[in-house]
Scaffold this motif. Sequence first.
Motif, PDB file in Angstrom:
ATOM      1  N   UNK A  95      19.601 -12.142  26.284  1.00 51.75           N
ATOM      2  CA  UNK A  95      20.964 -11.829  25.870  1.00 51.75           C
ATOM      3  C   UNK A  95      21.455 -12.924  24.928  1.00 51.75           C
ATOM      4  N   UNK A  96      22.581 -12.636  24.283  1.00 55.99           N
ATOM      5  CA  UNK A  96      23.172 -13.599  23.367  1.00 55.99           C
ATOM      6  C   UNK A  96      23.378 -14.939  24.068  1.00 55.99           C
ATOM      7  N   UNK A  97      23.951 -14.876  25.261  1.00 55.39           N
ATOM      8  CA  UNK A  97      24.223 -16.119  25.992  1.00 55.39           C
ATOM      9  C   UNK A  97      22.928 -16.828  26.378  1.00 55.39           C
ATOM     10  N   UNK A 122      33.871 -19.414  18.789  1.00 53.36           N
ATOM     11  CA  UNK A 122      34.041 -19.788  17.400  1.00 53.36           C
ATOM     12  C   UNK A 122      33.463 -18.728  16.465  1.00 53.36           C
ATOM     13  N   UNK A 123      32.329 -18.147  16.851  1.00 55.71           N
ATOM     14  CA  UNK A 123      31.714 -17.128  15.996  1.00 55.71           C
ATOM     15  C   UNK A 123      32.072 -15.715  16.461  1.00 55.71           C
ATOM     16  N   UNK A 124      33.097 -15.621  17.309  1.00 54.50           N
ATOM     17  CA  UNK A 124      33.580 -14.334  17.808  1.00 54.50           C
ATOM     18  C   UNK A 124      32.485 -13.504  18.479  1.00 54.50           C
ATOM     19  N   UNK A 131      25.031  -8.979  25.899  1.00 60.30           N
ATOM     20  CA  UNK A 131      24.193  -7.951  25.269  1.00 60.30           C
ATOM     21  C   UNK A 131      22.855  -8.566  24.860  1.00 60.30           C
ATOM     22  N   UNK A 132      21.773  -7.789  24.953  1.00 62.45           N
ATOM     23  CA  UNK A 132      20.477  -8.285  24.513  1.00 62.45           C
ATOM     24  C   UNK A 132      20.512  -8.481  22.994  1.00 62.45           C
ATOM     25  N   UNK A 133      19.956  -9.589  22.537  1.00 65.51           N
ATOM     26  CA  UNK A 133      20.022  -9.909  21.107  1.00 65.51           C
ATOM     27  C   UNK A 133      19.388  -8.806  20.264  1.00 65.51           C
ATOM     28  N   UNK A 134      18.342  -8.174  20.794  1.00 63.53           N
ATOM     29  CA  UNK A 134      17.652  -7.133  20.039  1.00 63.53           C
ATOM     30  C   UNK A 134      18.513  -5.909  19.779  1.00 63.53           C
ATOM     31  N   UNK A 135      19.579  -5.737  20.563  1.00 64.69           N
ATOM     32  CA  UNK A 135      20.403  -4.547  20.385  1.00 64.69           C
ATOM     33  C   UNK A 135      21.628  -4.826  19.518  1.00 64.69           C
ATOM     34  N   UNK A 139      24.179  -7.791  11.147  1.00 66.67           N
ATOM     35  CA  UNK A 139      25.119  -8.855  10.844  1.00 66.67           C
ATOM     36  C   UNK A 139      25.396  -9.745  12.045  1.00 66.67           C
ATOM     37  N   UNK A 140      25.475  -9.120  13.229  1.00 64.10           N
ATOM     38  CA  UNK A 140      25.744  -9.913  14.437  1.00 64.10           C
ATOM     39  C   UNK A 140      24.547 -10.754  14.831  1.00 64.10           C
ATOM     40  N   UNK A 141      23.365 -10.255  14.509  1.00 60.74           N
ATOM     41  CA  UNK A 141      22.174 -11.075  14.743  1.00 60.74           C
ATOM     42  C   UNK A 141      22.247 -12.344  13.906  1.00 60.74           C
ATOM     43  N   UNK A 142      22.674 -12.170  12.645  1.00 60.87           N
ATOM     44  CA  UNK A 142      22.790 -13.335  11.773  1.00 60.87           C
ATOM     45  C   UNK A 142      23.775 -14.340  12.358  1.00 60.87           C
ATOM     46  N   UNK A 143      24.869 -13.817  12.906  1.00 57.73           N
ATOM     47  CA  UNK A 143      25.868 -14.708  13.497  1.00 57.73           C
ATOM     48  C   UNK A 143      25.318 -15.455  14.692  1.00 57.73           C
ATOM     49  N   UNK A 144      24.553 -14.719  15.500  1.00 59.96           N
ATOM     50  CA  UNK A 144      23.955 -15.372  16.660  1.00 59.96           C
ATOM     51  C   UNK A 144      23.018 -16.486  16.198  1.00 59.96           C
ATOM     52  N   UNK A 145      22.229 -16.189  15.165  1.00 58.79           N
ATOM     53  CA  UNK A 145      21.307 -17.196  14.650  1.00 58.79           C
ATOM     54  C   UNK A 145      22.081 -18.420  14.173  1.00 58.79           C
ATOM     55  N   UNK A 146      23.210 -18.162  13.516  1.00 62.06           N
ATOM     56  CA  UNK A 146      24.027 -19.281  13.045  1.00 62.06           C
ATOM     57  C   UNK A 146      24.581 -20.062  14.240  1.00 62.06           C
TER      58      UNK A 146
END
Lengths: 305, 380
Positions: A95-97, A122-124, A131-135, A139-146
């Motif tokens: 997941x994102x977390x 901070x990145x909203x 949520x699982x990162x793969x789903x 654009x949100x994947x890019x944010x997670x990477x950042x």
Amino acid sequence: MNASAVISVDRLTKAFVGKVVVNALSLEVQPGEIFGFLGPNGSGKTTFIRMLCGLLRPDSGSGRCLGFDISSESAQIRPRIGYMAQRFSLYEDLSVRENLQFMGRLYGVADRQNRVAATLNRLRLTPYAEQLAGTLSGGWKQRLALACCLLHEPRLLLLDEPTAGVDPQARLEFWADLYDLSTQGVTTLVSTHYMDEAERCHRLAYLSAGYLLASGTAAEMVQSTGLSSWAASGSDLSQLAAELHTLPGVEQVVPLGSTLHVSGRDGQLLAQSLSPFRNGPHHWEEHSPTLEEVFIFLMRQSGGR
Amino acid sequence: MAKFEWFSLHRFFAMVSKEFVQMRRDRLTFAMMVGIPIIQLVLFGFAINSDPRHLPTALRLADDGPFVRAIIAAMRSSEYFDIVGATQDEAETQQLVDHGRVQFVLNIPSDFERQLLRGERPALLLEADAADPAAVGPAANAFRILAAAAVDRELRGGLSPLASGVSPFEIRVQQRFNPEAVTRYNIVPGLMGVVLTMTMVIVTALAVTRERERGTMENLLATPVRPLEVMLGKLVPYVLVGYVQMFFILLVAALLFRIPLVGSPVLLLLASLPFIAANLGVGLTFSTLARNQLQAMQMSFFFFLPSMILSGFMFPFRGMPYWAQRIGEILPLTHYLRIVRGILLKGNTLCDILPHLWPILVFLMVALGLGLLRYRRTLD
Ligand SMILES: Nc1ncnc2c1ncn2[C@@H]1O[C@H](COP(=O)(O)OP(=O)(O)OP(=O)(O)O)[C@@H](O)[C@H]1O
Ligand SMILES: [Mg+2]
């Protein structure tokens, strides 16, 4: 080499199976700078950035990153930089977390839970935390990477096309963040294909086929090519383009948006050649050349190597 | 500040906990880890019926009389034999066995009755198709007992002098096709080694290759994590998986197949650690060589097949040609089989198994060393 520079590389070279991909590249990036890295596909941007963070070994040349040698001291460099790969390279089945927690542990981030929560905010990303990162959408994947890059508060960010596939609003926010970090002294090297982003960078480098063709501020780059440019608007621009091509002094005709940009290094000759057309059905205006024209010009000049 | 850390516990734990979460989410791999032991146990354990009954039997009677009839009646009333026919013809008998239509042929020689009464101890021949040895053993044993009892019963009354002392006739069991019968006692404990080899190698080979294939390696390499932390972080969760598999197999072996567990289970668990680690090391080494998960899978099978064939699991080790034995001696499974069978069936102690333990340890060192050496710190 300047001792205060965050990145300084000297004649860095890398070849893959005999093909030189980064050719004797030298450049410096100063603290707090947002340094833009531009160039067509396959020009060697990713390869260069990977050498900076020790993911690829240079064939020759040397470089220092945050004062450490990139070939021999990458173990010291890694904890101090945030690298965002061009391809999404976080765990899609976490997941994102969990991704953030994992990175936090790897970097030994103090007060991890709170840092993760703060970074999510901070990145909203907070609504997507479980949520699982793969789903996530692209654009949100890019944010997670950042987010993963920023978590350990690195002094240097190496971002490889961080905004590819990100919507305009999010890109604006992203750049606002970069400026924020910049005022806090964080240095950023960012590769991009977007002209508006290029214009936002403090300084730029333009790469083509592994060669550094030009570098400097946007204005310097425009100036250095010595181009004069006219823009024509109206109907039947493609017909007009065909007529203009062969005129003396016209070195480049490119349609950009709804206008046709005509440019050449000899401003006088160009104006002379265009004067008969200025009385025609099109609206003409002389302007300072756009970055895009400059880059296209640079690329053509290098013979599309 | 510029302290150079070779190993940090918090990074190691980061890897371990990440692997656990991924393992939990990856249903296919999880199914494989549980499914492989089940399938293998069923295939090897149940296919080798632990107490086979109703085995087709042909009779070739050259004599007839009360004793012969008593023996046949006893066979009929036992559940082991289904008498499917009688024949006098030698060639036909041969064919029945060759084609696997019968498991046994009971040969009664001519003059059997008379010789028995005269106390000449005539011989009864039970031919067995021992290609499936586990099927033959219990039935053949049962036959000895029930034939002797049947004849005994007939002898009571008048002829009791013959009934006392040595048996008045002889039973010869001739095992064909596989005279050196391997039994399920050998196979189920061996299965533990086979299952561990198969899953441990595949699962670790895939776990690392997957990082490369999905591009997550690029991110991982750019972080401060060190090779040893990555490798151990990937190993430890699967060691646990290996133990879960072992526990499961032991449980089934004891409850379902009634394998006697003579030796110490604790010793078995301890002795299994180097074996599990050795297989994980092989998987890790493969993962540094393979470019994608398919290649990793193929390499795993490349290792798995000789392990299965040359370790003494499938064929008796002593029966193999010299060169095959030499290769077999290198493989960890060979030594592990000896350890498991030694502990479970013979009650071996630590001293007994030491000679088989150190070759596994050597193999483990080499495999892990190779893996660490081959681990690419860069993307080139
Ligand atoms: N591992 C590799 N092996 C062989 N060739 C490679 C490898 N990595 C990159 N290349 C080649 O090096 C060249 C430069 O690639 P690179 O990824 O650095 O370009 P880029 O500027 O990042 O392009 P893009 O804008 O498309 O991301 C390409 O021609 C690519 O094919
Ligand atoms: Mg790239």
